[in-house]
Scaffold this motif. Structure first.
Motif, PDB file in Angstrom:
ATOM      1  N   HIS A 106     -41.053 -53.771 -23.478  1.00 17.02           N
ATOM      2  CA  HIS A 106     -42.242 -52.568 -22.865  1.00 17.02           C
ATOM      3  C   HIS A 106     -43.387 -53.268 -24.374  1.00 17.02           C
ATOM      4  CE1 HIS A 106     -45.362 -49.681 -22.094  1.00 17.02           C
ATOM      5  NE2 HIS A 106     -44.895 -49.118 -21.030  1.00 17.02           N
ATOM      6  N   ILE A 107     -44.330 -53.650 -23.735  1.00 18.60           N
ATOM      7  CA  ILE A 107     -45.283 -54.079 -25.012  1.00 18.60           C
ATOM      8  C   ILE A 107     -45.884 -52.543 -25.739  1.00 18.60           C
ATOM      9  CG2 ILE A 107     -46.315 -56.250 -22.897  1.00 18.60           C
ATOM     10  CD1 ILE A 107     -48.762 -54.699 -22.458  1.00 18.60           C
ATOM     11  N   VAL A 108     -45.295 -51.311 -25.576  1.00 19.79           N
ATOM     12  CA  VAL A 108     -46.149 -50.614 -26.530  1.00 19.79           C
ATOM     13  C   VAL A 108     -45.127 -49.978 -26.481  1.00 19.79           C
ATOM     14  CG1 VAL A 108     -47.846 -48.442 -26.422  1.00 19.79           C
ATOM     15  CG2 VAL A 108     -48.217 -50.595 -24.894  1.00 19.79           C
ATOM     16  N   ALA A 147     -59.501 -60.353 -19.617  1.00 17.05           N
ATOM     17  CA  ALA A 147     -59.759 -58.690 -20.131  1.00 17.05           C
ATOM     18  C   ALA A 147     -58.879 -57.613 -20.688  1.00 17.05           C
ATOM     19  CB  ALA A 147     -60.632 -58.036 -18.872  1.00 17.05           C
ATOM     20  N   CYS A 148     -57.687 -58.301 -20.909  1.00 15.30           N
ATOM     21  CA  CYS A 148     -56.318 -56.767 -20.532  1.00 15.30           C
ATOM     22  C   CYS A 148     -56.837 -56.878 -22.207  1.00 15.30           C
ATOM     23  CB  CYS A 148     -54.984 -57.485 -20.227  1.00 15.30           C
ATOM     24  SG  CYS A 148     -53.580 -56.798 -21.115  1.00 15.30           S
ATOM     25  N   ILE A 149     -56.218 -55.136 -22.567  1.00 15.69           N
ATOM     26  CA  ILE A 149     -55.708 -54.868 -23.737  1.00 15.69           C
ATOM     27  C   ILE A 149     -54.997 -54.418 -24.288  1.00 15.69           C
ATOM     28  CG2 ILE A 149     -58.577 -54.326 -24.319  1.00 15.69           C
ATOM     29  CD1 ILE A 149     -58.192 -51.024 -23.564  1.00 15.69           C
ATOM     30  N   ARG A 150     -54.090 -54.495 -23.349  1.00 12.01           N
ATOM     31  CA  ARG A 150     -52.385 -54.583 -23.731  1.00 12.01           C
ATOM     32  C   ARG A 150     -52.134 -53.279 -24.073  1.00 12.01           C
ATOM     33  NH1 ARG A 150     -52.991 -59.219 -22.109  1.00 12.01           N
ATOM     34  NH2 ARG A 150     -52.016 -60.284 -23.488  1.00 12.01           N
ATOM     35  N   CYS A 151     -52.362 -51.994 -22.873  1.00 10.70           N
ATOM     36  CA  CYS A 151     -52.313 -50.927 -23.329  1.00 10.70           C
ATOM     37  C   CYS A 151     -50.825 -50.421 -23.109  1.00 10.70           C
ATOM     38  CB  CYS A 151     -53.165 -49.684 -22.733  1.00 10.70           C
ATOM     39  SG  CYS A 151     -53.518 -49.897 -20.595  1.00 10.70           S
ATOM     40  N   GLY A 152     -50.548 -50.837 -21.688  1.00  8.56           N
ATOM     41  CA  GLY A 152     -49.474 -50.162 -21.266  1.00  8.56           C
ATOM     42  C   GLY A 152     -49.661 -49.811 -20.135  1.00  8.56           C
ATOM     43  N   ALA A 153     -50.710 -49.072 -19.949  1.00 11.48           N
ATOM     44  CA  ALA A 153     -50.631 -48.547 -18.256  1.00 11.48           C
ATOM     45  C   ALA A 153     -50.599 -48.983 -16.771  1.00 11.48           C
ATOM     46  CB  ALA A 153     -51.920 -48.160 -18.537  1.00 11.48           C
ATOM     47  N   CYS A 154     -50.457 -50.048 -16.973  1.00 10.14           N
ATOM     48  CA  CYS A 154     -50.493 -50.734 -15.932  1.00 10.14           C
ATOM     49  C   CYS A 154     -48.745 -50.696 -15.831  1.00 10.14           C
ATOM     50  CB  CYS A 154     -50.632 -51.987 -15.864  1.00 10.14           C
ATOM     51  SG  CYS A 154     -50.935 -53.366 -16.321  1.00 10.14           S
ATOM     52  N   PRO A 183     -46.865 -55.296 -13.908  1.00 11.80           N
ATOM     53  CA  PRO A 183     -48.075 -56.374 -13.278  1.00 11.80           C
ATOM     54  C   PRO A 183     -48.584 -56.801 -14.254  1.00 11.80           C
ATOM     55  CG  PRO A 183     -48.158 -53.352 -12.964  1.00 11.80           C
ATOM     56  CD  PRO A 183     -46.836 -54.315 -13.929  1.00 11.80           C
ATOM     57  N   ILE A 184     -49.414 -56.770 -15.292  1.00  9.45           N
ATOM     58  CA  ILE A 184     -49.845 -58.132 -16.160  1.00  9.45           C
ATOM     59  C   ILE A 184     -48.961 -58.946 -16.669  1.00  9.45           C
ATOM     60  CG2 ILE A 184     -50.085 -56.323 -18.223  1.00  9.45           C
ATOM     61  CD1 ILE A 184     -52.648 -58.624 -17.106  1.00  9.45           C
ATOM     62  N   GLY A 185     -48.406 -58.751 -16.963  1.00 14.60           N
ATOM     63  CA  GLY A 185     -47.538 -59.527 -17.029  1.00 14.60           C
ATOM     64  C   GLY A 185     -46.950 -60.440 -15.882  1.00 14.60           C
ATOM     65  N   VAL A 223     -55.487 -48.029 -12.962  1.00 18.38           N
ATOM     66  CA  VAL A 223     -55.376 -47.106 -14.197  1.00 18.38           C
ATOM     67  C   VAL A 223     -55.524 -48.155 -15.376  1.00 18.38           C
ATOM     68  CG1 VAL A 223     -52.843 -45.552 -13.533  1.00 18.38           C
ATOM     69  CG2 VAL A 223     -52.500 -47.914 -14.551  1.00 18.38           C
ATOM     70  N   CYS A 224     -55.849 -49.348 -14.764  1.00 15.10           N
ATOM     71  CA  CYS A 224     -56.120 -50.546 -15.897  1.00 15.10           C
ATOM     72  C   CYS A 224     -57.869 -49.702 -16.633  1.00 15.10           C
ATOM     73  CB  CYS A 224     -56.728 -51.620 -14.679  1.00 15.10           C
ATOM     74  SG  CYS A 224     -56.982 -52.876 -16.854  1.00 15.10           S
ATOM     75  N   PRO A 225     -57.734 -49.809 -18.153  1.00 13.94           N
ATOM     76  CA  PRO A 225     -58.378 -49.743 -18.852  1.00 13.94           C
ATOM     77  C   PRO A 225     -59.939 -50.309 -18.796  1.00 13.94           C
ATOM     78  CG  PRO A 225     -57.144 -49.382 -20.086  1.00 13.94           C
ATOM     79  CD  PRO A 225     -56.848 -49.604 -18.486  1.00 13.94           C
ATOM     80  N   VAL A 226     -59.968 -51.132 -18.518  1.00 12.71           N
ATOM     81  CA  VAL A 226     -60.816 -52.120 -17.628  1.00 12.71           C
ATOM     82  C   VAL A 226     -60.399 -53.332 -16.990  1.00 12.71           C
ATOM     83  CG1 VAL A 226     -60.413 -53.390 -20.793  1.00 12.71           C
ATOM     84  CG2 VAL A 226     -59.025 -54.338 -19.145  1.00 12.71           C
ATOM     85  N   ARG A 227     -59.980 -52.372 -16.089  1.00 10.32           N
ATOM     86  CA  ARG A 227     -60.429 -52.052 -14.570  1.00 10.32           C
ATOM     87  C   ARG A 227     -59.812 -53.998 -14.317  1.00 10.32           C
ATOM     88  NH1 ARG A 227     -62.462 -48.715 -12.121  1.00 10.32           N
ATOM     89  NH2 ARG A 227     -64.320 -47.086 -13.073  1.00 10.32           N
ATOM     90  N   VAL A 228     -59.012 -54.944 -14.646  1.00  9.74           N
ATOM     91  CA  VAL A 228     -58.264 -56.032 -14.021  1.00  9.74           C
ATOM     92  C   VAL A 228     -57.832 -55.388 -13.169  1.00  9.74           C
ATOM     93  CG1 VAL A 228     -56.425 -57.714 -14.461  1.00  9.74           C
ATOM     94  CG2 VAL A 228     -57.494 -56.458 -16.485  1.00  9.74           C
ATOM     95  N   PRO A 229     -58.043 -56.724 -11.794  1.00 13.14           N
ATOM     96  CA  PRO A 229     -58.173 -56.049 -10.307  1.00 13.14           C
ATOM     97  C   PRO A 229     -56.406 -56.948 -10.275  1.00 13.14           C
ATOM     98  CG  PRO A 229     -58.802 -58.252 -10.505  1.00 13.14           C
ATOM     99  CD  PRO A 229     -58.742 -57.754 -11.323  1.00 13.14           C
ATOM    100  N   LEU A 230     -55.437 -56.364 -10.743  1.00 15.27           N
ATOM    101  CA  LEU A 230     -54.031 -56.484 -10.646  1.00 15.27           C
ATOM    102  C   LEU A 230     -52.885 -56.719  -9.447  1.00 15.27           C
ATOM    103  CD1 LEU A 230     -53.595 -54.058 -13.397  1.00 15.27           C
ATOM    104  CD2 LEU A 230     -53.386 -56.611 -13.634  1.00 15.27           C
ATOM    105  N   HIS A 231     -54.012 -55.582  -8.728  1.00 12.07           N
ATOM    106  CA  HIS A 231     -52.425 -55.874  -7.155  1.00 12.07           C
ATOM    107  C   HIS A 231     -53.665 -57.078  -6.618  1.00 12.07           C
ATOM    108  CE1 HIS A 231     -55.822 -52.925  -5.516  1.00 12.07           C
ATOM    109  NE2 HIS A 231     -55.068 -53.061  -4.676  1.00 12.07           N
TER     110      HIS A 231
HETATM  111  S1  SF4 Z   1     -53.101 -51.218 -17.879  1.00  6.07           S
HETATM  112 FE1  SF4 Z   1     -54.927 -53.470 -18.030  1.00  6.07          FE
HETATM  113  S2  SF4 Z   1     -55.421 -53.114 -19.933  1.00  6.07           S
HETATM  114 FE2  SF4 Z   1     -53.366 -52.138 -19.778  1.00  6.07          FE
HETATM  115  S3  SF4 Z   1     -52.157 -53.440 -19.952  1.00  6.07           S
HETATM  116 FE3  SF4 Z   1     -51.976 -52.470 -17.576  1.00  6.07          FE
HETATM  117  S4  SF4 Z   1     -54.014 -55.200 -17.482  1.00  6.07           S
HETATM  118 FE4  SF4 Z   1     -53.851 -54.542 -19.739  1.00  6.07          FE
END
Ligand code: SF4
Lengths: 467, 258, 215
Positions: free
Chosen positions: A145-147, A307-314, A336-338, A366-374
């Motif tokens: 996990h990144i966090v 834009a990802c800040i590596r918060c791990g929420a996703c 998801p971000i990976g 959940v992404c705090p910086v709105r990366v349109p992950l899906h």
């Molecule tokens: S939720 Fe957004 S900012 Fe946080 S790790 Fe995932 S992509 Fe990065």
């Protein structure tokens, strides 16, 4: 082995899977509670998202500005095109000074670059000081996990590890006691360290400052004592001005762990004060790393992921990640971000990842910086199909189905025949024929008449008129 | 108002009664309902598998067939979501945008038009409502637990709550994905299964006897898992429950093969 | 071409389209009960809020043992003097502070490393942030930073009048361009890396008390 097989392996242990899922859901729930305390949560996400996208649109300017300001503050700035260059720069800095003992706080970038094995192979002791990172380092495995790098491990497993590595009493599994042991062991290493390496959460162009966030205080301890501080930063980490830090710091810890802020949010600008007489002058070196980031920037469909800040929420919200475990992804950054980032490095190797997803969309929310992950994962599927990275059987099956759905006559005849056969077959046979759908599911009774057939029957009735 | 009913292939083949319930319910709501035999698929499975060209071809058929109707209604939330969100980028035809905008999930449409026929017959059951991800997060039917934006009504919940004696049971995780996910359900069968079983356990804790949803695919997945383990759930699409309350459709009779 | 120039050129080749940051029209205002908000948020981070009158903070905080028994204490130079009201304490705090300070402090790296058995560090922060339960502190030296991290217990004093609502307000007060090192502190050092169970005192302090000083 890809995600499918590793995930299947993980899920086989039902109680562990449920435990893993619950642990992460707990973090997701804390994130929800934290978001509730911020009245302007969604506006803050908009602001953070657009600050990052603004920064991504003018990276060269911002980095030049950063370089000038950081140099002015007494730091030395290095540029690394890829992982090898990055590792070599760090090695040279250490070797020039004859340093052999290094402490490092959490940095996904150095993980990505494989810095630890690189330095270890050259006789340098590099100690991860974040407790979770230390645990996985001692287990010789990547973070899951990144966090929360050791979220996949149970306390008893950490106990066994510390028994071997730190002389913990047999059977010790109390987190307080285990942490105390690690603290004692790491304290010695902090004090002995000649250099401290940190990652960077945010680099501020205007001032040449950078911010490192931890809960343990390990980044601070690791840079306050040694004379050399090396900060490794990915190209995507820059933001324009100090005031831009506010939205990110209001979002980051809340998204990551549900805390109002992390315990330590440290702002560095240039080397620390000299206080020693006769010991080496304090120095700060900043290594700016590309390693594929400029390539990603060149891909309009995916550049937002920078834009990802590596918060791990996703990761925490992902129903697949929670049940398949971080190691099932086989990448530095899981979840998801990976799955968005890693195929851009090696589409062939990671072609499975964008499919390890139900497209539920929770990550994007959940992404705090709105990366349109899906949506990016969906786009990846199209790119991978076009690039020929999808299994042939999938392409063939969809090719046939596509043609069938465009030809209602053929569809009618084939499905009708199919249903007739299916209704006659014993269930076990039918299940075998429709596996893997029926691996864990039983088909419902197959209707004699399709909707379309029943509609036609109704129409015939209607023309005959009411009886 | 003339409404076109879109019945995707898996409803056509495996759950025709859902199509009929939708049709009858819409008719009871006062709409003139057309059924277009020629359109079998919205393209969703192809889109999510990365087969964009095939998805686009099917999308073009869809636009062709439906451009002249007032609205298109389907008992499949995920089909509606695919069309609403992606049709325009897939199909170049100028009508694509308007077709996308006038395609609705059944409950969404009924609520939007305020056209619900009287739901007068009691439905004395404890019903677990599964929030389909696509309905929730792509169509905006309800407020996802992640978001702090203004609350949106969930038409399905809204309609169910009007039915006498129907009790909507609670869930620990009210909008967790069931794990269907199209090809995911077969390619990642192990994880998909775990996800589905976790949902059913949650519904069980809440005391649901019946699990329902606006999405047939989620339900087929959950039903398959429930059947294999002979769990005590009955699975019905929301159109079937609405038709039962409004028109007296016999749920269990229609669930049997004809 | 150097790595630097190559990277900058690569970034220039495919620029992302310009975006105007979406700045909200207003920021959240100071809550009606800012100190209780701060107290709650700080508590979430494992810290404890104490209110005190400026001259009497020594009496208001919890010490790990009898104050007189402390041997290793670091007190930052800018910490205001405290005169606890007898008979609660018979101490003459200022005298104590100066002796204790000199005992804990050294000017060499050796001395920094000798801070190791440090029991308590007392710092004086610039201001507090209600929404996050944090304080902004600029250590006078790397030594002070180290003292904040190596102590078993951390006490941070902050003027009560300095409270700001959010981090937006905070950054208006911070001159980052002139700050070699500064940090927001909130609670003790902590980890939840073993099975998500919260442990205070990961590497640094096990407790953190924030003292809001009324003048
Ligand atoms: S939720 Fe957004 S900012 Fe946080 S790790 Fe995932 S992509 Fe990065």
């Amino acid at each position: 082995m890809g995600h499918v097989d590793r995930a299947r392996e993980f899920v086989r242990d039902e109680s562990r899977t449920k435990w893993h899922d619950e642990s992460l859901w707990f973090v997701r729930a804390k994130r929800d509670d934290a978001a509730d305390t911020v009245p302007d949560w969604e506006a803050l996400r908009d602001e953070a998202a657009t600050i990052k996208r603004d920064a991504l649109s003018r990276l060269p300017d911002l980095w030049r500005q950063f370089e000038t300001a950081a140099t002015e503050a007494g730091a030395v700035v290095h540029w690394a095109r890829d992982a090898e260059e990055h590792n070599q720069i760090v090695l040279d800095l250490l070797e020039e000074r004859g340093f052999r003992r290094v402490v490092k706080s959490k940095s996904m970038l150095t993980e990505e670059c494989g810095l630890n094995p690189f330095l270890e192979a050259r006789g340098i002791e590099i100690i991860d000081t974040d407790l979770g990172e230390r645990i996985v380092q001692l287990r010789n495995e990547p973070p899951s996990h990144i966090v929360m790098p050791a979220i996949h491990l149970k306390r008893s497993e950490v106990g066994k590890l510390f028994e071997k590595e730190m002389g913990a009493p047999v059977g010790l599994d109390d987190p307080d006691a285990l942490t105390a042991l690690a603290r004692k062991d790491l304290r010695k290493r902090f004090i002995a360290a000649e250099a401290g390496i940190t990652g960077v959460n945010f680099a501020v162009a205007e001032t040449g400052s950078f911010v490192v966030v931890t809960n343990e205080g390990n980044a601070d301890l690791g840079t306050a004592l040694p004379s050399l501080h090396i900060a490794c930063v990915g190209l995507e980490k820059i933001i324009p001005a100090p005031s831009d830090l506010a939205p990110f710091l209001r979002l980051l810890a809340r998204s990551a762990t549900g805390q109002p802020i992390s315990a330590y949010t440290s702002h560095f600008r240039g080397p620390r004060e000299a206080e020693d007489i006769g010991s080496p002058a304090p120095a700060m070196h900043i290594v700016i790393v590309d390693n594929g980031r400029s390539d990603l920037l060149a891909q309009p469909s995916f550049r937002d992921a920078l834009a990802c800040i590596r918060c791990g929420a996703c990761l925490n919200t992902c129903p697949v990640y929670r049940r398949s475990g971080g190691h099932s992804y086989g990448t530095t950054i899981p979840g998801p971000i990976g799955s968005v980032l890693e195929p851009s490095r090696d589409p062939k190797a990671h072609a499975e990842l964008p499919h390890a997803c139900t497209l539920c969309g929770s990550c994007t929310n959940v992404c705090p910086v709105r990366v349109p992950l899906h949506h990016q994962l969906l786009t990846w599927r199209a790119h991978l199909a076009e690039g020929g990275h999808h299994p042939t059987r999938r392409r063939v099956a969809f090719g046939l189905a596509g043609r069938l759905f465009a030809h209602p006559r053929a569809y009618e005849i084939l499905t009708k025949a199919g249903r007739r056969v299916a209704r006659r077959l014993p269930t076990a046979w039918l299940d075998r024929l429709t596996s893997p759908w029926t691996e864990a599911r039983t088909l419902p009774p197959i209707p004699a008449r399709s909707f379309r057939e029943q509609m036609r029957a109704r129409a015939r009735q209607a023309t005959k008129g009411p009886r | 108002m003339r409404v076109a009913l879109f019945v995707p292939c898996y409803v056509d083949q495996l759950r025709p009664q859902i199509g009929l319930a939708t049709l009858d319910f819409l008719t009871a709501a006062g709409f003139e309902v057309d059924f277009q035999e020629e359109v079998i698929c919205c393209g969703q499975p192809f889109l999510t598998a990365g087969e964009t060209k095939r998805a686009a071809a099917l999308g073009a058929r869809f636009v062709d067939a439906f451009q002249h109707v007032d609205a298109i209604v389907t008992p499949s939330g995920s089909c509606a979501a695919t069309l609403r969100r992606h049709l325009e980028s897939l199909v170049a035809a100028p009508a694509a945008a308007s077709v996308a905008a006038k395609t609705f999930e059944l409950c969404e449409f009924i609520t939007k038009e305020s056209a619900c026929p009287p739901l007068s017959r009691p439905f004395p059951h404890r019903v677990g409502l599964h929030a389909s991800c696509h309905g929730l997060r792509e169509l905006g039917l309800g407020t996802p637990t992640e978001t702090r934006a203004a609350t949106r009504i969930d038409p399905a919940r809204e309609l169910l709550s009007r039915i006498p004696e129907l009790e909507i049971t609670s869930l620990d995780r009210r909008d967790e994905c069931c794990g269907f996910g199209g090809t995911f359900s077969v390619e990642e069968a192990a994880v998909s299964t775990r996800m589905g079983l976790d949902r059913l356990e949650d519904h069980g804790r809440g005391g649901a006897e019946i699990v329902t949803s606006t999405d047939v695919s989620c339900l087929l997945h959950l039903e398959g898992l429930s059947r294999r383990r002979t769990l005590p759930f009955e699975i019905f699409h929301i159109a079937e429950i609405l038709a039962a309350s409004a028109l007296g459709h016999d749920l269990r009779a229609s669930a049997e093969p004809r | 071409m150097s790595a630097r120039d190559q990277i900058l050129a690569a970034l220039t080749r495919h620029p992302a389209p310009p975006v105007e940051p979406a700045r909200p029209e207003s920021r959240p205002e100071m809550p009606a009960n800012p100190w209780s908000v701060l107290e709650e948020r700080l508590a979430q981070n494992g810290g404890r809020l104490v209110h005190s009158h400026s001259g009497a903070w020594i009496d208001s905080v919890k010490w790990p043992c009898e104050f007189a028994e402390l041997t290793h204490v670091y007190v930052a130079k800018n910490v205001p003097e405290s005169s606890p009201t007898p008979p609660a304490s018979q101490l003459s705090p200022t005298a104590h502070l100066s002796t204790l300070t000199s005992r804990g402090v050294g000017a060499t790296a050796k001395a920094m490393r000798d801070l190791e058995p440090l029991e308590v560090t007392v710092l004086y922060a610039d201001f507090a942030v209600a929404e996050n339960g944090a304080v902004w502190h600029v250590p006078a030296s790397a030594l002070e930073r180290t003292a904040a991290l190596l102590a078993e217990h951390l006490i941070v004093l902050v003027p009560a009048s300095s409270l700001v609502a959010t981090l937006h307000h905070a950054y208006e007060r911070i001159a980052l361009a002139e700050t070699r090192f500064g940090w927001f502190l909130s609670g003790p050092s902590k980890t939840a890396d073993i099975e998500q169970s919260l442990v205070l005192g990961a590497h640094g302090p096990r407790t953190m008390q924030l003292v809001a000083l009324e003048s």
